[in-house]
Design an enzyme around this catalytic site. Structure first.
Site, short mmCIF file in Angstrom:
data_model
loop_
_atom_site.label_atom_id
_atom_site.label_comp_id
_atom_site.label_asym_id
_atom_site.label_seq_id
_atom_site.Cartn_x
_atom_site.Cartn_y
_atom_site.Cartn_z
N GLU A 458 0.83 -1.22 0.00
CA GLU A 458 0.00 0.00 0.00
C GLU A 458 0.85 1.26 0.00
OE1 GLU A 458 -3.56 0.25 2.16
OE2 GLU A 458 -4.16 -1.78 1.68
C1 LIG Z 1 2.98 -9.45 0.45
C2 LIG Z 1 2.60 -8.47 -0.60
C3 LIG Z 1 1.27 -8.30 -0.93
C4 LIG Z 1 0.90 -7.43 -1.97
N1 LIG Z 1 -0.40 -7.39 -2.38
C5 LIG Z 1 -0.70 -6.73 -3.54
C6 LIG Z 1 -1.99 -6.84 -4.14
O1 LIG Z 1 -2.89 -7.50 -3.59
N2 LIG Z 1 -2.20 -6.21 -5.32
C7 LIG Z 1 -1.24 -5.49 -5.94
O2 LIG Z 1 -1.50 -4.97 -7.01
N3 LIG Z 1 -0.01 -5.34 -5.40
C8 LIG Z 1 0.29 -5.95 -4.22
N4 LIG Z 1 1.55 -5.84 -3.68
C9 LIG Z 1 2.52 -5.00 -4.32
C10 LIG Z 1 2.98 -3.82 -3.47
O3 LIG Z 1 2.02 -2.81 -3.49
C11 LIG Z 1 4.33 -3.40 -4.07
O4 LIG Z 1 5.25 -4.35 -3.60
C12 LIG Z 1 4.73 -2.04 -3.70
O5 LIG Z 1 3.93 -1.13 -4.39
C13 LIG Z 1 6.19 -1.75 -4.01
O6 LIG Z 1 6.59 -2.21 -5.26
P1 LIG Z 1 7.93 -3.09 -5.40
O7 LIG Z 1 7.88 -4.16 -4.37
O8 LIG Z 1 8.06 -3.49 -6.79
O9 LIG Z 1 9.10 -2.11 -4.98
P2 LIG Z 1 9.82 -1.01 -5.90
O10 LIG Z 1 8.80 -0.18 -6.57
O11 LIG Z 1 10.85 -1.69 -6.71
O12 LIG Z 1 10.51 -0.12 -4.80
C14 LIG Z 1 11.72 -0.51 -4.16
C15 LIG Z 1 12.10 0.57 -3.17
O13 LIG Z 1 12.29 1.81 -3.84
C16 LIG Z 1 11.55 2.82 -3.19
N5 LIG Z 1 11.14 3.81 -4.17
C17 LIG Z 1 10.56 3.63 -5.38
N6 LIG Z 1 10.36 4.80 -5.99
C18 LIG Z 1 10.81 5.76 -5.15
C19 LIG Z 1 10.86 7.18 -5.18
N7 LIG Z 1 10.43 7.89 -6.21
N8 LIG Z 1 11.39 7.83 -4.12
C20 LIG Z 1 11.84 7.15 -3.05
N9 LIG Z 1 11.80 5.81 -2.97
C21 LIG Z 1 11.30 5.12 -4.00
C22 LIG Z 1 10.37 2.10 -2.56
O14 LIG Z 1 9.87 2.84 -1.46
C23 LIG Z 1 11.02 0.80 -2.11
O15 LIG Z 1 11.64 1.00 -0.88
C24 LIG Z 1 1.90 -6.68 -2.62
C25 LIG Z 1 3.24 -6.82 -2.25
C26 LIG Z 1 3.59 -7.71 -1.27
C27 LIG Z 1 5.06 -7.87 -0.96
#
Ligand SMILES: Cc1cc2nc3c(=O)[nH]c(=O)nc-3n(C[C@H](O)[C@H](O)[C@H](O)COP(=O)(O)OP(=O)(O)OC[C@H]3O[C@@H](n4cnc5c(N)ncnc54)[C@H](O)[C@@H]3O)c2cc1C
Length: 785
Positions: A458
């Protein structure tokens, strides 16, 4: 009058005349600023604009304006449950908890039992947000939050399986945007768990930057149920989708294109949300991911050229292309409730169990909770838990007032999860090896494993802090910035200039007012600022200090925007610290609100003081961080002198407060019960939490007997008895006639319970072998395929 003075007065009079006459002001000053502003204002994509403009502004708007109206805060009703909601919390919730054994779920079955699944479906847990007319429970946001909090004190699989269908997903989207036909078909089925929803947005290529998902739908003709219809051919590859592996309807977000103009002349229609039955040919859902030993269902979903009718779009074809707006508009409600509640649950169970353990476990002949080092950690656990609950309550209350507070929901999500991480870390430190060795009797290890999940979902926390809290806050909560931006973008340039002139003139006066207010408050230690009428005497200074920080923040925010402009978006470390200040003001407000709502209980005062002082201190640190890293030298020095003429205004909570909190946590009391009110307490001594409760009582009952034995030992009465070691003291004392049979029985019960509490599970050498018979698919092979 000397001629020079006359001249100066004439100049001032002229300046005032110019500034007070809109036409002249526009011609000479604001018109020029307007033209520059239009040029430098960064262009904003539709998705950025929709995200920024989504939701409402609530209490954080007051904090941003520099002069919070505390009477408004006090007037927000204290969240309450209806008798029906209270009964559900006391009965159905406890029964659902009873049906789930988290160790079995996590390490033996890798899922909840069928009985538990059926129970939560039948009892309507999956339809708390669905109105009664569709068969849902139609609970208030506060009740929804209470339920999720309680379930989270038992099992993450249980809590998440309930939380997700009630958060941003098919039900919420249908309620707001669904066609009547879609609502009538799906909502009653979702309410009773006949459909299991999931919502798939995230893709391997687009996580935080979710608007850039590469998943596509192409409008085309195709065969559907034997007829040729206009539909979409959709290709997607999503991951991390909660409930994905067991869902029966899959909410899907993708970019919709209409290359052949079948729907109109727009080629890229935009992000679109559809509801796709899982058994539609070509939909892949039945694979699982393994998120940190948490057994809620989570997995990838894929589809290639899956044909589906336009009716699958939530809201029908009319809503094609509006998916991003729909998601952004609905984000605040779920984000205000899900993670703040589940992480408060985790915090409460940590506070309850670790507090009890710290009294039951002795080292160096003393309960570990009485050592100052442990006391310090307990103080943080208690203070943070109380504060998390205050934030959770106030934020859920905002949803019940009809708000969709986008910035507040981000503050609550970020700070409750971060503080929960601190709470669980502290808890693990206090219980030592007991937390580390996993097994049925470990009551904290899985929370420790899973705490990063809340940090990531989220809106991942780093991004939320760096981009959203201040970035969105500055535009949404500021009384003038959004108006200025909208005026500058107005295609009717003349109208835009009039609006801009009005907004910027008020803005300048606003900045000056806040600067003066912050400076005067700094000189007087905030004593010039009024506390709200009727505020408790012990909280009056806090209101004054918060008002001072609010004015200082509003001024600093404006100066930062003015000097850094669009660059502030890239200067994430500065933006994050500005967001921290706003967030700390919100957290402190929530603490004061909770204290008032609960009738200022004297025994909770230490928690309130700790929570407010900690928030103020962190706000102070964030101010320092902004000023220390602000570009240039002269301006930050000047700002420091204006805002903090006598240096730092706040200190960290005193050790004394932490000690009072720790004391309240290591013995049964109404305060401890209020702090951990939503913890599911099993009514038997054979489960870790139940054992701890019984052991805590037995330990306290046995303490006077221990004291008697210690005195006897000092007097040499047990000296020569070989049984008089730490383990068998009760037997030795009984044999020596130093304790009565009743006391002996009590000591034996305490020892037996303590044995269970300090026990860690061991396993035979075949542990885990059974699982090795079905090896996991090799990731590299799958990727190559
Ligand atoms: C257990 C679990 C359940 C989930 N459930 C759902 C679901 O039901 N439906 C769904 O659609 N998604 C779901 N997600 C996805 C979740 O919303 C994403 O994991 C999340 O949005 C982050 O994306 P990412 O993991 O690819 O990290 P990335 O986007 O790769 O980010 C990696 C890091 O970079 C940081 N970052 C990225 N951009 C910036 C910026 N501009 N400035 C500063 N920091 C930045 C982030 O904060 C993070 O720390 C789930 C994820 C998990 C792990």
């Amino acid at each position: 009058m000397p001629a020079i003075l006359t001249f100066v007065l004439a100049l001032v009079a002229l300046a005032v005349l110019v500034l007070a006459t809109p036409g002249v002001r526009r011609a000479l000053i604001t018109g020029r600023v307007f033209r520059i502003y239009r040029k430098v204002l960064p262009t904003m994509s539709d998705t950025e604009r929709e995200a920024l403009e989504a939701g409402t502004v609530w209490w954080e708007g007051e904090l941003f304006r520099g002069k919070p109206d505390w009477s408004k805060l006090h007037a927000y009703p204290a969240p309450k449950l209806t008798p029906e909601e209270q009964s559900f919390l006391d009965n159905e919730c406890n029964e659902a908890c009873r049906l789930v054994d988290d160790w079995k779920v996590s390490h033996e079955d890798y899922d909840m039992t069928q009985e538990a699944w059926q129970y939560i479906k039948d009892k309507g847990f999956l339809g708390m947000i669905i109105p009664k007319r569709y068969g849902g429970l139609e609970f208030s946001a506060f009740a929804h939050s209470q339920v999720v909090t309680r379930l989270s004190t038992r099992s993450s699989a249980l809590a998440v399986s309930v939380m997700v269908p009630n958060s941003l997903g098919p039900a919420e989207l249908l309620l707001h945007y669904g066609t009547e036909e879609q609502k009538n078909h799906y909502l009653p089925r979702l309410a009773k768990g006949l459909e299991i929803p999931a919502f798939a947005l995230t893709s391997p290529w687009a996580g935080s930057d979710a608007a850039s998902i590469p998943d596509v739908g192409i409008v085309c003709k195709g065969m559907w149920q034997g007829k040729e219809v206009v539909g979409m051919r959709v290709t997607w590859d999503k991951r991390y989708i909660t409930l994905g592996p067991v869902c029966t309807i899959l909410g899907l977000a993708f970019h919709l294109y209409d290359p052949d103009g079948l729907l109109g002349d727009k080629k890229h229609i935009g992000i679109t949300c559809a509801l796709v039955p899982w058994d539609t040919p070509g939909v892949e859902t039945r694979r699982r991911l393994f998120p940190l030993n948490a057994m809620f269902m989570n997995g990838p979903t894929r589809g290639r050229d899956v044909f589906m009718p336009l009716d699958f779009i939530i809201g029908g074809p009319a809503m094609a292309g509006h998916g991003w707006r729909m998601l952004m508009e609905c984000l605040a409600a779920g984000r205000s409730i899900s993670l703040p509640s589940s992480n408060t649950g985790m915090a409460q169970v940590t506070a309850r169990t670790v507090g009890a353990y710290a009294r039951v476990r002795s080292q160096f002949k003393m309960a570990i909770g009485r050592f100052e080092g442990v006391e310090e950690a307990l103080g943080r656990i208690g203070g943070n838990t109380w504060l998390n609950d205050a934030v959770r309550r106030m934020t859920a209350g905002a949803i019940d007032l009809g708000e969709k507070p986008s910035v507040v929901s981000a503050i609550a999500k970020y700070h409750v999860t971060e503080r929960a991480r601190q709470i669980v870390n502290d808890g693990m430190d206090v219980i030592g090896g007991k937390g580390i060795c996993l097994g049925p009797s470990n009551f904290l290890g899985r929370a420790y494993q899973q705490v990063p999940i809340g940090i990531t979902v989220e809106g991942a926390n780093i991004l939320t802090r760096s981009l959203i809290l201040f970035g969105q806050g500055a535009i949404r909560c500021h009384p003038f910035v959004l108006h200025e931006m909208q005026a500058a973008k107005n295609p009717d340039v003349a109208r835009g200039l009039v609006d801009f002139d009005r907004a910027i003139s008020a803005h300048v006066a606003f900045v000056v007012r806040n600067g003066v207010r912050a400076f005067v408050a700094g000189l007087s230690g905030a004593r010039t600022l009024a506390a709200p009428a009727g505020a408790a005497p012990e909280t009056r200074r806090y209101y004054q200090q918060l008002s001072r920080f609010s004015a200082a923040f509003a001024f600093l925010a404006d100066v930062s925007m003015l000097t850094l402009g669009g660059a502030l978006k890239r200067r994430e470390k500065l933006s994050a610290r500005l967001g921290d200040i706003l967030a700390m003001l919100y957290l402190a407000s929530a603490a004061l609100k909770r204290y008032e709502d609960e009738g200022r209980p004297a025994s909770d005062a230490a928690f309130m003081h700790w929570a407010v002082q900690d928030s103020l201190f962190r706000a102070q640190q964030a101010f320092d961080g902004v000023l220390a890293n602000f570009p240039g030298r002269a301006l930050p020095n000047l700002l420091r002198r204006v805002l903090f003429p006598f240096g730092a205004a706040c200190a960290a909570p005193a050790d004394r407060l932490g000690r009072d909190i720790a004391k309240a946590m290591i013995e049964p009391s109404a305060t401890r019960d209020r702090l951990t009110a939503l913890v599911h307490l099993p009514q038997n001594e054979h489960e870790p939490v139940g054992t701890l409760e019984a052991a805590l009582i037995a330990t306290i009952d046995a303490e006077p007997i221990d004291a008697k034995i210690r005195t006897a030992m000092k007097n040499g009465a047990l000296h020569d008895n070989p049984q008089a070691n730490v383990r068998d003291l009760a037997e030795a004392a009984f044999a020596a006639g130093l304790v009565t049979p009743a006391e002996h029985a009590l000591l034996r019960r305490r020892d037996a319970l303590r044995d269970v509490v300090v026990h860690v599970d061991d396993f035979d050498m075949a542990f885990g072998h059974a699982r090795q018979t079905s090896p996991a698919p090799a990731p590299l092979q799958r990727a190559a395929a």
